[in-house]
Design an enzyme around this catalytic site. Sequence first.
Site, PDB file in Angstrom:
ATOM      1  CG  ASP A  85      -2.132   0.865   1.035  1.00  0.00           C
ATOM      2  OD1 ASP A  85      -2.256   1.477  -0.037  1.00  0.00           O
ATOM      3  OD2 ASP A  85      -2.952   0.939   1.968  1.00  0.00           O
ATOM      4  CG  ASP A 120      -5.932   5.930  -3.185  1.00  0.00           C
ATOM      5  OD1 ASP A 120      -4.924   5.535  -2.566  1.00  0.00           O
ATOM      6  OD2 ASP A 120      -7.088   5.592  -2.862  1.00  0.00           O
ATOM      7  CB  CYS A 272     -11.994 -23.540  17.230  1.00  0.00           C
ATOM      8  SG  CYS A 272     -10.907 -23.526  15.795  1.00  0.00           S
ATOM      9  CB  CYS A 274      -7.706 -24.249  14.493  1.00  0.00           C
ATOM     10  SG  CYS A 274      -7.317 -23.286  15.975  1.00  0.00           S
ATOM     11  CB  CYS A 277      -8.730 -24.502  19.509  1.00  0.00           C
ATOM     12  SG  CYS A 277      -8.910 -22.720  19.230  1.00  0.00           S
TER      13      CYS A 277
END
Length: 507
Positions: A85, A120, A272, A274, A277
Site C-alpha cells: 500500500d 490515491d 474450534c 484448529c 485450540c
Amino acid sequence: MSFEVKDRDLAGRIGTFYTRRGKVETPCLMPVVNPIRNCIPPSELKDKFGFNMIITNSYLILKHFGTCAGDVHQITGFDGPIMTDSGAYQLLIYGGVDTNPEEIVRFQERIRSDIGVILDTPTGGFASREEAERTVHETVRRAEASVAYREDDTMLWAGPVQGGRYLDLVEGSAREMGTLDYDLHPLGSPVQIMEEYDYAPLVDMIVTAKKALPPERPLHLFGAGHPMLLPLVVALGCDLFDSAAYALFAKDDRYMMPNRTIRLEDLTELPCCCPVCSSTDLDELKGLPKMQREVTIARHNLYVTMQEVKAIKQSIREGSLWELVEGRCRSHPRLYDAFRRLREYEAYLEKGDPVIGKKVRGVFIYDQASLSRPEVFRHRIRIIDRYMRPPAREIGVFVPNPPEKPFIKSSAHSALSSFLKSGKVHVCYYGAPFGVVPSELSETFPLSQYESSDFDCDVYSKLLEEFISQNKYRKAIVVDPTGLIRIKGASIVKTIQDLESAEGASK
C-alpha cells in the site's frame, strides 16, 4: 493477462492471478504485515497457514528504513508475492503523509514490490458530497500521472476506485479508472463503513464498482477480513482482500469464529478444532502472559480465516455459494440487512451465475429473502420471456402448489385427470418459490428439487396474472382456497372439485 477465471458461482470467482513471483489463487485474503513488528512471523503465514500473498505498507518502510531500503521480501521475510500500500490510509486517518505520488511509485518499484498501489486520495465513509467529488477527481488525476512514473513493466499496479457512499461517484470513478493501464482495482474507503457494521451500503458500492469496471480485472476490497463477511463480498464479485483483523482482534483478546467474535473472558470452551485450540486448554490460554496470549489468539484467528476462504472456494466449485452466504448473513442483523439488499441486484447475480456446469443441488428456501437466489429469479423471468403454452391446450387451470413433488405425481394432479383427457386443458401450479410452474416442466431442475419453509409470499400473484395474459388462454380458471386472488379475466374457484361447475372447464 494477469488474471484468469477458472470457476464461478453467483458473481463470485475462482481465478488465477499471475504475478512475477508466481500464481495466486483467488479469492485471496492477504494478511496485513507491519514491516517493523509482527506478532506472527510473515514466513509462517505461508508455510503454516497457507496464505500465499501478503500486503504491507511501503510508506511505513520509507519512513522507517529511508529511500535506500532493500527488497521488501527481505524486509518482511516473506518469499511469496507481496502487495504494498502507498500510505493513503495514513492520509485518510492523519490528514497528510510525508511523500508524494511520484516518490511512492518509484519507491515501490525500488523495493521490488510485486503489486503496487498508487497514492490515491481516499473518500472515507463520512465525506460530504463536495469532498467526495474532490477525492474522485484527484485520485483519477494521480492515477493518470502515476502511469508515467513507472519503469518496471514486470510489476502489477492497482488503481483504487473512490466515491464512498455516493454511488454515482463510485460508478464514474470506476469507469475512468477502468480506461487506464492498471491490473486490478481496490475499492477505496470501505473500512470506516465496515467499522460501523453498515454492510448494506457496502453491497451497493461493490456492485456499482463491479458493473463499471473491466470484468477481466480483479476487485480488491480494502480492510475486509472477518470470516462472516467474506462469503457475501465474494458472492458480489470481490477477488482480493486484506486485513489486520487477525492481529488487532487478538490484541484485545477477541476470538474469531466463522459467524461472530467472542471475547476470551466470555468463553467457557474453545469451540474450534484448529491446531491452536486442539493443543491448548482454555484455562491455560487465559493464564498466558499478555504477549504470548495475543500471539496464540492471532494464530487461531488466522486458521479460522483461512478455513472460511477454503469453504468459499469449495462452495463456488460445487455451486452452493448462496447457501454459505445466506447462513453467514443470518448470524448478524446488519449482515442480514445487507443480504436483503441483494433483492435489488437479482439480475446482476443471475447474470454471473452459470446455468450450465453447476452440480445439481437441492435449493433451500427459508423466507422472502431467499427468493432472490439466481435459480428462482431466473425461472420467474424466463417463464414470461421464453415460455409458450402448448397451442392446443387453450384452457388454463391454475392450482396451488401441492406438498408432493414433482407436482405431476401429486394427488392434486391425479384429481385433474378427467380434465386432461380432453387435450384442451393446460394445468399449471402456482405459489412460492417459483411463481408459476407449468405441469410439463415440474420435474425439471430446480422446480421439484427444492425444500421450502412455510412463509407468507405474494410474489406469485402478479406473476400469475402476467403469465395468464402472456399465454392468451381462451379461458383461465384459478383454484384459490384463500379467496384473496383477483385476476382480470380469470374465473376463481375454491377447490379442485369446484372446477366441474366452472362453465366450460371440461370442454
